[in-house]
Design a protein around this motif. Structure first.
Motif, PDB file in Angstrom:
ATOM      1  N   PRO A  64       0.722  -1.184   0.012  1.00 42.75           N
ATOM      2  CA  PRO A  64       0.006   0.062  -0.093  1.00 42.75           C
ATOM      3  C   PRO A  64       0.811   1.262  -0.136  1.00 42.75           C
ATOM      4  CG  PRO A  64      -0.936  -1.712   1.638  1.00 42.75           C
ATOM      5  CD  PRO A  64       0.452  -1.989   0.972  1.00 42.75           C
ATOM      6  N   LEU A 137     -15.856  -2.499   5.166  1.00 42.04           N
ATOM      7  CA  LEU A 137     -14.367  -2.624   5.838  1.00 42.04           C
ATOM      8  C   LEU A 137     -14.915  -2.840   7.582  1.00 42.04           C
ATOM      9  CD1 LEU A 137     -12.354   0.257   4.921  1.00 42.04           C
ATOM     10  CD2 LEU A 137     -12.249  -2.116   4.308  1.00 42.04           C
ATOM     11  N   TYR A 138     -16.056  -2.148   7.857  1.00 42.03           N
ATOM     12  CA  TYR A 138     -16.436  -2.676   9.281  1.00 42.03           C
ATOM     13  C   TYR A 138     -17.422  -3.606   9.366  1.00 42.03           C
ATOM     14  CZ  TYR A 138     -14.371   1.737  11.338  1.00 42.03           C
ATOM     15  OH  TYR A 138     -13.746   2.588  11.752  1.00 42.03           O
ATOM     16  N   GLN A 139     -16.697  -4.901   9.044  1.00 39.31           N
ATOM     17  CA  GLN A 139     -17.519  -6.340   8.965  1.00 39.31           C
ATOM     18  C   GLN A 139     -16.636  -7.239   9.812  1.00 39.31           C
ATOM     19  OE1 GLN A 139     -20.506  -6.622   8.054  1.00 39.31           O
ATOM     20  NE2 GLN A 139     -20.955  -4.680   6.954  1.00 39.31           N
ATOM     21  N   MET A 178      -5.143  -7.906   3.769  1.00 42.08           N
ATOM     22  CA  MET A 178      -5.114  -6.635   4.239  1.00 42.08           C
ATOM     23  C   MET A 178      -4.718  -5.657   3.399  1.00 42.08           C
ATOM     24  SD  MET A 178      -5.743  -6.805   8.131  1.00 42.08           S
ATOM     25  CE  MET A 178      -4.623  -5.577   8.598  1.00 42.08           C
ATOM     26  N   THR A 181      -7.263  -4.982   0.307  1.00 44.97           N
ATOM     27  CA  THR A 181      -8.401  -4.205   0.903  1.00 44.97           C
ATOM     28  C   THR A 181      -7.824  -2.916   0.825  1.00 44.97           C
ATOM     29  OG1 THR A 181      -9.233  -6.335   2.044  1.00 44.97           O
ATOM     30  CG2 THR A 181     -10.081  -4.300   2.494  1.00 44.97           C
ATOM     31  N   ALA A 182      -6.912  -2.392   1.734  1.00 48.04           N
ATOM     32  CA  ALA A 182      -6.300  -1.070   1.897  1.00 48.04           C
ATOM     33  C   ALA A 182      -6.175  -0.494   0.634  1.00 48.04           C
ATOM     34  CB  ALA A 182      -5.021  -1.231   2.320  1.00 48.04           C
ATOM     35  N   TRP A 189     -13.254   4.527   0.359  1.00 48.30           N
ATOM     36  CA  TRP A 189     -13.548   4.900   1.634  1.00 48.30           C
ATOM     37  C   TRP A 189     -13.550   6.393   1.544  1.00 48.30           C
ATOM     38  CZ3 TRP A 189     -15.329   2.424   5.762  1.00 48.30           C
ATOM     39  CH2 TRP A 189     -15.408   3.250   7.069  1.00 48.30           C
TER      40      TRP A 189
ATOM     41  N   VAL B  27     -17.101   5.025  17.457  1.00 44.24           N
ATOM     42  CA  VAL B  27     -17.466   5.452  16.209  1.00 44.24           C
ATOM     43  C   VAL B  27     -19.216   5.228  16.083  1.00 44.24           C
ATOM     44  CG1 VAL B  27     -17.350   4.604  13.659  1.00 44.24           C
ATOM     45  CG2 VAL B  27     -15.482   4.486  15.091  1.00 44.24           C
ATOM     46  N   PRO B 134      -7.018   4.496  14.604  1.00 46.70           N
ATOM     47  CA  PRO B 134      -7.932   4.288  13.336  1.00 46.70           C
ATOM     48  C   PRO B 134      -9.388   4.695  13.365  1.00 46.70           C
ATOM     49  CG  PRO B 134      -7.156   2.123  14.484  1.00 46.70           C
ATOM     50  CD  PRO B 134      -6.364   3.215  15.053  1.00 46.70           C
ATOM     51  N   MET B 135     -10.058   4.416  14.620  1.00 45.42           N
ATOM     52  CA  MET B 135     -11.332   4.928  14.867  1.00 45.42           C
ATOM     53  C   MET B 135     -11.464   6.160  14.485  1.00 45.42           C
ATOM     54  SD  MET B 135     -10.561   1.823  16.374  1.00 45.42           S
ATOM     55  CE  MET B 135      -9.642   2.132  17.995  1.00 45.42           C
ATOM     56  N   VAL B 138     -10.293   7.120  10.551  1.00 43.92           N
ATOM     57  CA  VAL B 138     -10.795   6.543   9.602  1.00 43.92           C
ATOM     58  C   VAL B 138     -12.307   6.378   9.562  1.00 43.92           C
ATOM     59  CG1 VAL B 138     -11.089   4.343   8.317  1.00 43.92           C
ATOM     60  CG2 VAL B 138      -8.772   5.050   9.165  1.00 43.92           C
ATOM     61  N   GLY B 139     -12.902   6.051  11.033  1.00 43.87           N
ATOM     62  CA  GLY B 139     -14.229   5.946  11.064  1.00 43.87           C
ATOM     63  C   GLY B 139     -14.879   7.036  11.395  1.00 43.87           C
ATOM     64  N   PRO B 145      -7.619   4.762   5.032  1.00 45.89           N
ATOM     65  CA  PRO B 145      -6.659   4.359   6.033  1.00 45.89           C
ATOM     66  C   PRO B 145      -5.191   4.777   5.323  1.00 45.89           C
ATOM     67  CG  PRO B 145      -8.388   2.564   5.662  1.00 45.89           C
ATOM     68  CD  PRO B 145      -8.503   3.697   4.786  1.00 45.89           C
ATOM     69  N   TYR B 286     -12.466  -5.180  13.606  1.00 42.18           N
ATOM     70  CA  TYR B 286     -12.226  -4.864  12.359  1.00 42.18           C
ATOM     71  C   TYR B 286     -12.328  -3.098  12.526  1.00 42.18           C
ATOM     72  CZ  TYR B 286     -17.502  -4.701  13.381  1.00 42.18           C
ATOM     73  OH  TYR B 286     -18.568  -4.629  13.870  1.00 42.18           O
ATOM     74  N   MET B 287     -12.504  -2.504  13.632  1.00 42.99           N
ATOM     75  CA  MET B 287     -12.201  -1.101  13.629  1.00 42.99           C
ATOM     76  C   MET B 287     -10.718  -0.897  13.948  1.00 42.99           C
ATOM     77  SD  MET B 287     -15.538   0.692  15.504  1.00 42.99           S
ATOM     78  CE  MET B 287     -17.137   0.235  14.822  1.00 42.99           C
ATOM     79  N   GLY B 289      -8.273  -2.633  13.666  1.00 40.08           N
ATOM     80  CA  GLY B 289      -7.282  -3.150  12.663  1.00 40.08           C
ATOM     81  C   GLY B 289      -7.577  -3.073  11.153  1.00 40.08           C
ATOM     82  N   VAL B 290      -8.038  -2.066  10.917  1.00 40.93           N
ATOM     83  CA  VAL B 290      -8.510  -1.704   9.617  1.00 40.93           C
ATOM     84  C   VAL B 290      -7.582  -1.760   8.468  1.00 40.93           C
ATOM     85  CG1 VAL B 290      -8.624   0.995   9.846  1.00 40.93           C
ATOM     86  CG2 VAL B 290     -10.316  -0.020   8.351  1.00 40.93           C
ATOM     87  N   PRO B 291      -7.711  -2.404   7.514  1.00 41.08           N
ATOM     88  CA  PRO B 291      -6.630  -2.461   6.618  1.00 41.08           C
ATOM     89  C   PRO B 291      -6.125  -1.191   6.079  1.00 41.08           C
ATOM     90  CG  PRO B 291      -8.783  -3.856   6.170  1.00 41.08           C
ATOM     91  CD  PRO B 291      -8.964  -3.420   7.053  1.00 41.08           C
ATOM     92  N   GLY B 292      -4.939  -0.815   5.768  1.00 36.94           N
ATOM     93  CA  GLY B 292      -4.179   0.118   5.348  1.00 36.94           C
ATOM     94  C   GLY B 292      -3.794   1.276   6.373  1.00 36.94           C
ATOM     95  N   VAL B 299       1.796  -4.333  10.052  1.00 37.01           N
ATOM     96  CA  VAL B 299       1.044  -5.457  10.273  1.00 37.01           C
ATOM     97  C   VAL B 299       1.850  -6.853  10.462  1.00 37.01           C
ATOM     98  CG1 VAL B 299      -0.386  -6.790   8.693  1.00 37.01           C
ATOM     99  CG2 VAL B 299      -0.816  -4.582   8.787  1.00 37.01           C
ATOM    100  N   ALA B 309      -3.363  -7.322  14.431  1.00 37.12           N
ATOM    101  CA  ALA B 309      -2.817  -6.124  14.109  1.00 37.12           C
ATOM    102  C   ALA B 309      -3.919  -5.223  14.784  1.00 37.12           C
ATOM    103  CB  ALA B 309      -2.777  -5.988  12.649  1.00 37.12           C
TER     104      ALA B 309
END
Lengths: 263, 422
Positions: A64, A137-139, A178, A181-182, A189, B27, B134-135, B138-139, B145, B286-287, B289-292, B299, B309
């Motif tokens: 990324p 993403l939030y899943q 990961m 998805t990023a 997003w 969030v 990240p919350m 990103v959130g 991210p 998932y919040m 460790g949100v990807p990116g 990671v 992560a």
């Protein structure tokens, strides 16, 4: 048909070579992947019976950090254009699924003369307040599967999602998911709308829009919005499928795509 | 040893079944269902009173941070609360840890407000530059991210340049483009207030800290035992960078509860500790460790080190976890009599090798009265006994604000860099 191979293709100095999946021979068709990254699915096998299938990774899907050089849709589209040059492609038929469908539509709107035919399978890229695109993403992992498939327990879906057996390969796959998805989130997003709606009318390629009737990620209602924006676009709704009809209803989806491509 | 009374500024009356009824403390906890503005009006007064009490009782610093849409703490505008503290006649540091740089657009706002706070407080400001959780980023604030860290790096460059270069000058960043960078005022401390970094275990942040000779604080609720590996990795980076082992290069946040006896502490605080881990740490993976959000290198490091992560701090069954487990086995919380607390804190301080302790004495549901009890007992029976740690080794805190002269001792002549305030 020959087996799929991965060929690293140089794009530009700021990026690692793109690991392009390839199979088959004949007239080229490019496939752009969905939100969770590269996958080789049954549709691509079916296409490779008659065509040369070229499926590049999303930019940044492996690292990324590369996205520091990609500031938006224009940079994304230019990345693919450079990649097509490097692959020696002139005019291409373009298929995109989900996020890849959004990328394919954006490409076809900018380089409208370079795309022969365009197939969008459950593409993202539009937004309606009455039917918001789901948040992938939030899943939980199970929640993500429920967004991708009408029935995550379907045998074909389970087979397509079988984790690697080797422990190291499992970690590699988890990290890859990961990072991939990023990479798509870089463009999706927080709202997967970067202005595609106003660019859709620029698309000149004959276009087929395929949508799973039970798509919970992006409602089939969006199929009509895409069709309304692209002159002459055809819509094909696939019953018994969600966001990923090429896996859930492979035979019907492959037939629809191959018939449309006329190959 | 510097001890900072750190306020989370959370919502103290969440329902007992909060963690089973709601997805997350952060969030998405629905505001109309859970957040009563009349209650918040009361908490805000308590929060400020508790910070002012800590100031009066002799803590070295008062700590604030920034979070959004978060029931465990919603200090949405830390500079507003800091300005109340800055107005008081005091010699305590005001540790704003910090302003979440990627959330300010344009980030020159941070340079201005920190400049204002530093002037208003008489040079007592610590300028915290966290990347942000990240919350929050990103959130709540909708950043992709992959943009969070690049935005943070660029904002850091803009702010530090605006404090060290004569204005006006042009700044051409990827995210921020300003024709005239010329903030009024510049900070009172020259060239600028000490910059503190904070993080949750990102490899890149440690490297950034040593590249710029900043101090780094590890903010989590895991307790010192679980944090030891992470802090050691930071110290390895310090050594690799060829810097000295001054413990003031590092800080740590720690929940602490004190009573007359260990048994009394359990009786007074166990429920609040359980609430802290059940409610405040209720954050889905998932919040966190949100990807990116983390680089690929981080990671990989985190998956290898701790199997995930995510955002550190959760406890599997918080209400079934007992006092002994929290305070003696896992040591997420340091609690008990003053003797017990001093012993454990000294262990934590020396194990992690930290000079800045962010002590959390108001936990989740603790009311004003119990918070005051905990704070007073800590100030009277614990603080004087941990203050001399690192003293005989002769370390000097080069990352402490000039105007915060409380408990200042004469610096050894070789390191006479801390000037008394005018």
């Amino acid at each position: 048909m020959n087996a799929m191979t991965i060929k690293p293709v140089e794009v530009a100095a700021a990026f690692e070579p793109n690991p392009v999946m390839m199979a088959g021979s004949g007239a080229p068709v490019v496939y752009l992947h969905g939100v969770f990254g590269p996958e080789w699915n049954g549709l691509l096998d079916d296409l490779a019976e008659r065509r040369r299938v070229i499926a590049p990774a999303t930019v940044g899907a492996d690292e990324p950090d590369e996205l520091k050089s990609i500031d938006g849709i224009l940079d994304l589209v230019l990345y693919y254009d450079t990649l097509f040059d490097r692959l020696g492609l002139e005019k291409v038929d373009l298929i995109g699924h989900s996020f890849g469908g959004m990328a394919a539509a954006e490409y076809a709107a900018v380089f409208s003369h370079r795309v022969g035919k365009l197939v969008l399978i459950d593409p993202l890229g539009l937004w309606r307040d009455d039917k918001p695109v789901a948040d992938h993403l939030y899943q939980t992992p199970a929640g993500q599967q429920a967004l991708l498939y009408a029935d995550p327990a379907q045998a074909e879906v389970v087979a397509a999602n079988a984790p690697p057996e080797d422990a190291d390969a499992k970690v590699t796959a988890a990290v890859r998911r990961m990072t991939a998805t990023a990479a798509s989130a870089h463009f999706l997003w927080p709202i997967p709308d970067r202005g595609l709606k106003k660019r859709l009318p620029r698309i000149k390629a004959p276009t087929l829009i395929v949508w799973g009737e039970e798509d919970r990620f992006a409602s089939p209602a969006y199929a009509q919005d895409f069709a309304a924006g692209i002159a002459g676009a055809k819509v094909r709704i696939i019953a018994g499928a969600g966001h990923t009809p090429q896996v859930e209803q492979r035979a019907e989806t492959s037939r629809a795509v191959l018939d449309f491509l006329g190959s | 040893m510097k001890t900072i009374w750190f306020h989370m500024q959370g919502y103290r009356d969440l329902p007992d079944d909060f963690h089973t009824r709601y997805e997350s403390v952060w969030v998405t906890p629905p505001n109309d269902e859970l957040c009563d503005s009349a209650q918040v009006s009361k908490y805000l007064r308590w929060n400020v009173e508790e910070l002012e009490l800590a100031d009066d009782l002799g803590f070295d610093g008062l700590g604030l941070n920034e979070h959004h849409q978060n029931a465990y703490g919603f200090p949405v505008a830390p500079n507003l609360i800091a300005s109340i503290l800055a107005r008081r006649q005091s010699d305590a540091a005001i540790v704003v840890l910090g302003n979440t740089l990627p959330l300010y657009n344009p980030p020159i706002r941070v340079a201005e407000e920190f400049g204002l706070l530093d002037c208003l407080s008489g040079g007592r400001l610590v300028a915290g530059f966290p990347v942000g959780s990240p919350m929050d980023t990103v959130g709540c604030y909708g950043l992709p991210p992959t943009e969070v860290r690049p935005r943070w790096l660029e904002a850091h460059d803009l702010i530090t340049q605006s404090w060290t270069r004569p204005g006006p000058f042009a700044f051409n960043g990827r995210f921020t483009k300003l024709r005239y960078v010329n903030p009024w005022p510049k900070p009172l401390q020259k060239p600028h207030p000490p910059i503190w970094l904070a993080g949750g275990g990102s490899v890149e942040t440690w490297k950034f800290a040593t590249d710029h000779d900043y101090t780094y604080s590890y903010l989590s609720f895991t307790g010192y035992q679980a944090a030891a590996g992470m802090m050691q990795a930071y110290w390895d980076q310090v050594e690799k960078a060829g810097l000295d082992d001054n413990p003031y290069r590092a800080g740590f946040a720690q929940a602490v509860v004190v009573a007359d006896t260990d048994a009394q502490a359990e009786k007074l605080y166990l429920r609040h500790i359980q609430n802290l881990y059940a409610k405040s740490m209720h954050i889905p993976p998932y919040m966190g460790g949100v990807p990116g959000f983390m680089s690929k290198a981080s990671v990989k490091y985190n998956i290898a080190k701790r199997g995930s992560a995510g955002f550190g701090g959760s406890v599997p069954n918080p209400y079934e976890t007992d006092w002994n487990t929290y305070t003696r086995v896992n040591k997420q919380v340091i609690g008990g009599s003053p003797d017990t607390v001093v012993e454990e804190l000294e262990n934590a301080i020396r194990t992690l090798r930290i000079g800045h302790l962010m002590v959390i004495l108001q936990l989740q549901s603790m009311d004003r009265e119990l918070t005051e009890y905990n704070t007073r007992l800590f100030a009277e029976k614990v603080l004087p006994r941990i203050r001399p740690i690192w003293e005989k080794e002769g370390y000097v805190d080069h990352w402490w604000p000039n105007g915060a002269t409380r408990h200042a001792r004469k610096a050894p002549t070789a390191h006479a860099e801390v000037e008394p305030a005018e």
